[in-house]
Design a protein around this motif. Structure first.
Motif, mmCIF file in Angstrom:
data_model
loop_
_atom_site.group_PDB
_atom_site.id
_atom_site.type_symbol
_atom_site.label_atom_id
_atom_site.label_comp_id
_atom_site.label_asym_id
_atom_site.label_seq_id
_atom_site.Cartn_x
_atom_site.Cartn_y
_atom_site.Cartn_z
ATOM 1 N N TYR A 8 15.415 12.743 -6.547
ATOM 2 C CA TYR A 8 15.201 11.950 -5.073
ATOM 3 C C TYR A 8 14.010 10.867 -4.472
ATOM 4 C CZ TYR A 8 17.727 16.094 -3.919
ATOM 5 O OH TYR A 8 18.814 17.466 -3.581
ATOM 6 N N PHE A 9 12.940 11.179 -5.035
ATOM 7 C CA PHE A 9 12.042 9.994 -5.567
ATOM 8 C C PHE A 9 12.769 8.290 -5.094
ATOM 9 C CE2 PHE A 9 9.799 7.666 -8.107
ATOM 10 C CZ PHE A 9 8.527 7.000 -6.633
ATOM 11 N N VAL A 10 13.258 8.262 -6.499
ATOM 12 C CA VAL A 10 13.947 7.349 -6.886
ATOM 13 C C VAL A 10 14.553 6.453 -5.388
ATOM 14 C CG1 VAL A 10 15.153 5.688 -8.207
ATOM 15 C CG2 VAL A 10 13.767 7.089 -9.356
ATOM 16 N N ALA A 11 15.748 6.955 -4.587
ATOM 17 C CA ALA A 11 16.437 7.166 -3.867
ATOM 18 C C ALA A 11 15.978 7.057 -2.541
ATOM 19 C CB ALA A 11 17.309 8.096 -3.762
ATOM 20 N N VAL A 12 15.126 7.287 -2.014
ATOM 21 C CA VAL A 12 14.057 7.121 -1.170
ATOM 22 C C VAL A 12 13.139 5.983 -1.737
ATOM 23 C CG1 VAL A 12 11.596 7.699 0.122
ATOM 24 C CG2 VAL A 12 14.285 9.781 -0.575
ATOM 25 N N ALA A 13 12.602 5.659 -2.474
ATOM 26 C CA ALA A 13 11.632 4.447 -2.702
ATOM 27 C C ALA A 13 12.421 3.330 -2.775
ATOM 28 C CB ALA A 13 11.583 4.652 -4.264
ATOM 29 N N GLU A 14 13.739 2.798 -3.504
ATOM 30 C CA GLU A 14 14.611 2.403 -3.017
ATOM 31 C C GLU A 14 15.713 1.672 -1.843
ATOM 32 O OE1 GLU A 14 16.228 1.973 -7.859
ATOM 33 O OE2 GLU A 14 17.942 3.117 -6.458
ATOM 34 N N ASN A 15 15.667 2.712 -1.132
ATOM 35 C CA ASN A 15 16.507 3.118 0.319
ATOM 36 C C ASN A 15 16.031 1.965 1.286
ATOM 37 O OD1 ASN A 15 19.706 2.874 -0.611
ATOM 38 N ND2 ASN A 15 18.402 4.560 -1.799
ATOM 39 N N LYS A 16 14.330 3.085 1.161
ATOM 40 C CA LYS A 16 12.979 2.802 2.181
ATOM 41 C C LYS A 16 13.689 3.612 3.761
ATOM 42 C CE LYS A 16 12.007 -1.303 -0.045
ATOM 43 N NZ LYS A 16 10.697 -1.546 -0.774
ATOM 44 N N GLY A 17 13.106 4.631 2.810
ATOM 45 C CA GLY A 17 13.563 5.445 3.882
ATOM 46 C C GLY A 17 14.234 6.727 3.578
ATOM 47 N N ALA A 46 -0.284 10.710 -3.510
ATOM 48 C CA ALA A 46 1.146 9.987 -2.522
ATOM 49 C C ALA A 46 0.927 9.268 -3.243
ATOM 50 C CB ALA A 46 0.086 9.915 -1.374
ATOM 51 N N LEU A 47 2.595 9.527 -2.897
ATOM 52 C CA LEU A 47 3.563 8.513 -3.919
ATOM 53 C C LEU A 47 4.043 7.436 -2.664
ATOM 54 C CD1 LEU A 47 5.631 10.685 -6.375
ATOM 55 C CD2 LEU A 47 3.752 9.235 -6.739
ATOM 56 N N PHE A 48 4.297 7.858 -0.941
ATOM 57 C CA PHE A 48 4.685 7.277 -0.240
ATOM 58 C C PHE A 48 3.434 6.724 0.712
ATOM 59 C CE2 PHE A 48 8.720 8.732 -2.294
ATOM 60 C CZ PHE A 48 9.176 7.269 -2.200
ATOM 61 N N ASP A 49 3.230 6.043 1.043
ATOM 62 C CA ASP A 49 2.461 5.024 2.289
ATOM 63 C C ASP A 49 3.371 5.753 3.715
ATOM 64 O OD1 ASP A 49 1.092 4.257 4.441
ATOM 65 O OD2 ASP A 49 0.490 2.309 3.507
ATOM 66 N N ARG A 50 3.223 6.920 4.183
ATOM 67 C CA ARG A 50 4.136 7.099 5.213
ATOM 68 C C ARG A 50 2.936 6.841 7.501
ATOM 69 N NH1 ARG A 50 3.969 11.213 1.415
ATOM 70 N NH2 ARG A 50 6.482 11.364 0.978
ATOM 71 N N SER A 51 2.376 5.990 6.865
ATOM 72 C CA SER A 51 1.120 4.910 7.685
ATOM 73 C C SER A 51 2.175 4.418 8.855
ATOM 74 C CB SER A 51 0.309 5.002 7.253
ATOM 75 O OG SER A 51 0.194 3.678 6.967
ATOM 76 N N ASN A 52 3.185 3.956 8.554
ATOM 77 C CA ASN A 52 3.937 2.948 9.557
ATOM 78 C C ASN A 52 5.368 3.892 8.937
ATOM 79 O OD1 ASN A 52 2.070 0.228 8.931
ATOM 80 N ND2 ASN A 52 2.592 0.265 6.648
ATOM 81 N N ARG A 53 6.094 2.845 9.992
ATOM 82 C CA ARG A 53 7.182 3.244 11.138
ATOM 83 C C ARG A 53 7.924 3.043 9.589
ATOM 84 N NH1 ARG A 53 10.826 2.343 16.074
ATOM 85 N NH2 ARG A 53 12.794 3.266 16.317
ATOM 86 N N ARG A 54 8.253 2.223 9.073
ATOM 87 C CA ARG A 54 8.553 2.151 7.802
ATOM 88 C C ARG A 54 8.482 2.382 6.389
ATOM 89 N NH1 ARG A 54 13.467 -1.300 6.488
ATOM 90 N NH2 ARG A 54 13.401 -2.048 3.738
ATOM 91 N N ILE A 55 8.893 3.004 5.240
ATOM 92 C CA ILE A 55 8.544 4.170 4.450
ATOM 93 C C ILE A 55 8.279 2.751 3.541
ATOM 94 C CG2 ILE A 55 8.751 5.724 2.772
ATOM 95 C CD1 ILE A 55 8.057 6.696 5.286
ATOM 96 N N GLY A 56 7.013 3.088 2.438
ATOM 97 C CA GLY A 56 6.210 2.168 1.461
ATOM 98 C C GLY A 56 6.055 2.840 0.230
ATOM 99 N N LEU A 57 5.721 2.662 -0.831
ATOM 100 C CA LEU A 57 5.180 3.248 -2.038
ATOM 101 C C LEU A 57 3.358 2.506 -1.417
ATOM 102 C CD1 LEU A 57 7.695 2.586 -4.398
ATOM 103 C CD2 LEU A 57 7.124 4.514 -3.811
ATOM 104 N N THR A 58 3.165 3.489 -2.256
ATOM 105 C CA THR A 58 1.614 3.449 -2.160
ATOM 106 C C THR A 58 1.319 2.789 -4.107
ATOM 107 O OG1 THR A 58 1.164 5.503 -3.445
ATOM 108 C CG2 THR A 58 0.900 5.503 -1.393
ATOM 109 N N ALA A 59 0.447 2.297 -4.625
ATOM 110 C CA ALA A 59 0.060 1.275 -5.952
ATOM 111 C C ALA A 59 0.412 3.044 -6.456
ATOM 112 C CB ALA A 59 -1.139 1.266 -5.853
ATOM 113 N N GLU A 60 -0.072 4.163 -6.849
ATOM 114 C CA GLU A 60 0.694 4.784 -7.590
ATOM 115 C C GLU A 60 2.185 5.017 -7.777
ATOM 116 O OE1 GLU A 60 -3.379 5.309 -6.646
ATOM 117 O OE2 GLU A 60 -1.524 5.124 -5.298
ATOM 118 N N GLY A 61 2.821 4.996 -6.409
ATOM 119 C CA GLY A 61 4.094 5.573 -6.434
ATOM 120 C C GLY A 61 4.779 4.241 -6.957
ATOM 121 N N GLU A 62 4.201 2.413 -6.801
ATOM 122 C CA GLU A 62 4.525 2.166 -7.496
ATOM 123 C C GLU A 62 4.525 2.154 -8.707
ATOM 124 O OE1 GLU A 62 6.654 -0.459 -6.291
ATOM 125 O OE2 GLU A 62 5.941 -0.973 -4.308
ATOM 126 N N GLN A 63 3.675 2.638 -9.629
ATOM 127 C CA GLN A 63 3.881 2.443 -11.174
ATOM 128 C C GLN A 63 5.149 3.523 -11.387
ATOM 129 O OE1 GLN A 63 2.829 1.411 -13.860
ATOM 130 N NE2 GLN A 63 3.611 2.596 -14.821
#
Length: 301
Positions: A8-17, A46-63
């Motif tokens: 689930y995490f990888v799917a969200v990260a790769e599809n930006k949402g 937190a693995l995702f930065d939810r502050s913007n409309r478009r979901i992005g990974l945090t630095a920890e999330g990237e790793q």
């Protein structure tokens, strides 16, 4: 942490949402969001930065994404390895054979199997038929190209006819009968016989004695050998004549001649044998290929 969390995490990260990931995975968006939250709680950040409309990974999330992909690849590979194992495409296979009993088909069969099943490690062991039967029972061999299995071994070993071989008299080149196109065993009644030790090839030894009895005599026994090359060497040395199956003709040389026996029933089987107790998918894959080869190569010469 379960593989589901990582997928689930990888799917969200790769599809930006979360929405796109939910559609691709055919699950509800709320289910994915819940699982990702559980994952973040478990890893402690937190693995995702939810502050913007478009979901992005945090630095920890990237790793974490790098590691999660690697774990999922390993998991998928593990499943594929199991599936390949079940299909008999990976593993090891130890095959017994004996000199003078495999003809030209054997190397062709081994090459074809290796080409088709590159994930199987094939080991070849030269071994007389009698010893092969014991090795099959104790697991030292997986497959044996051998002679007919004796009744005492047939209770634990499975075998199938592979080829029929004619039996030949092996004579010195200057023998009076060497130029015959065929010969009856009774014509050799006065000869001294060189035979393979029954311990190493009981089926052939028993067949020769049966043919001699059918011809009305008991063979005069001279020196014995453990295999076909040894028997041929003894014929060359003047120790007598030998009776060998047709596969031994590949070992022929200028000092001896092979003359086919004309006696009824002067044939012997080459079989492929294995232990049902030790049967594996790899063994079944080899047997399937060998059966196809057998239908093309069975012969009586």
């Amino acid at each position: 942490m379960e593989l589901r969390h990582l997928r689930y995490f990888v799917a969200v990260a790769e599809n930006k949402g979360f929405g796109v990931a939910a559609r691709l995975l055919s699950v509800s968006q709320s289910a994915i969001s819940e699982q990702v939250r559980d994952l973040e709680d478990e890893v402690g950040t937190a693995l995702f930065d939810r502050s913007n409309r478009r979901i992005g990974l945090t630095a920890e999330g990237e790793q974490f994404l790098e590691d999660a992909r690697g774990i999922l690849r390993l998991a998928d590979q593990a499943v594929e390895n199991i599936q390949r194992s079940l299909r008999g495409e990976v593993g090891t296979l130890t095959i017994g054979f004996f000199t003078g009993g495999t003809g030209s088909f054997f190397p062709q069969l081994i090459k074809e199997f290796r080409r088709r099943f590159k994930g199987v490690r094939v080991q070849l062991m030269e071994m007389p038929p009698g010893l092969q039967h014991r090795a099959l029972q104790n697991g030292a061999l997986d497959i044996g190209f051998t002679r007919a299995v004796q009744s005492v071994d047939a209770r634990v070993l499975s075998s199938e006819h592979f080829q029929t071989e004619a039996i030949y008299a092996v004579l010195p080149i200057d023998h009076p009968l060497a130029k015959r196109r065929s010969i009856l065993l009774r014509d050799l009644a006065q000869e001294q016989f060189v035979l393979n030790d029954r311990k190493y090839s009981p089926a052939v030894a028993d067949k020769i004695f049966a043919l001699c009895a059918q011809a009305g005599f008991s063979p005069q026994l001279g020196a014995s050998a453990t295999n076909a090359p040894g028997a041929i060497a003894l014929v060359q040395a003047g120790e007598g004549i030998a009776i060998l199956p047709g596969g031994s003709r590949l070992l022929n040389n200028k000092d001896v001649v092979f003359v086919p026996l004309a006696d009824k029933g002067a044939t012997v089987e080459l079989v492929i044998a294995w232990s049902s107790q030790h049967e594996t998918p790899v063994i079944r894959s080899f047997l399937e290929l060998a059966r196809k080869k057998s239908r093309k190569t069975d012969r009586t010469g």
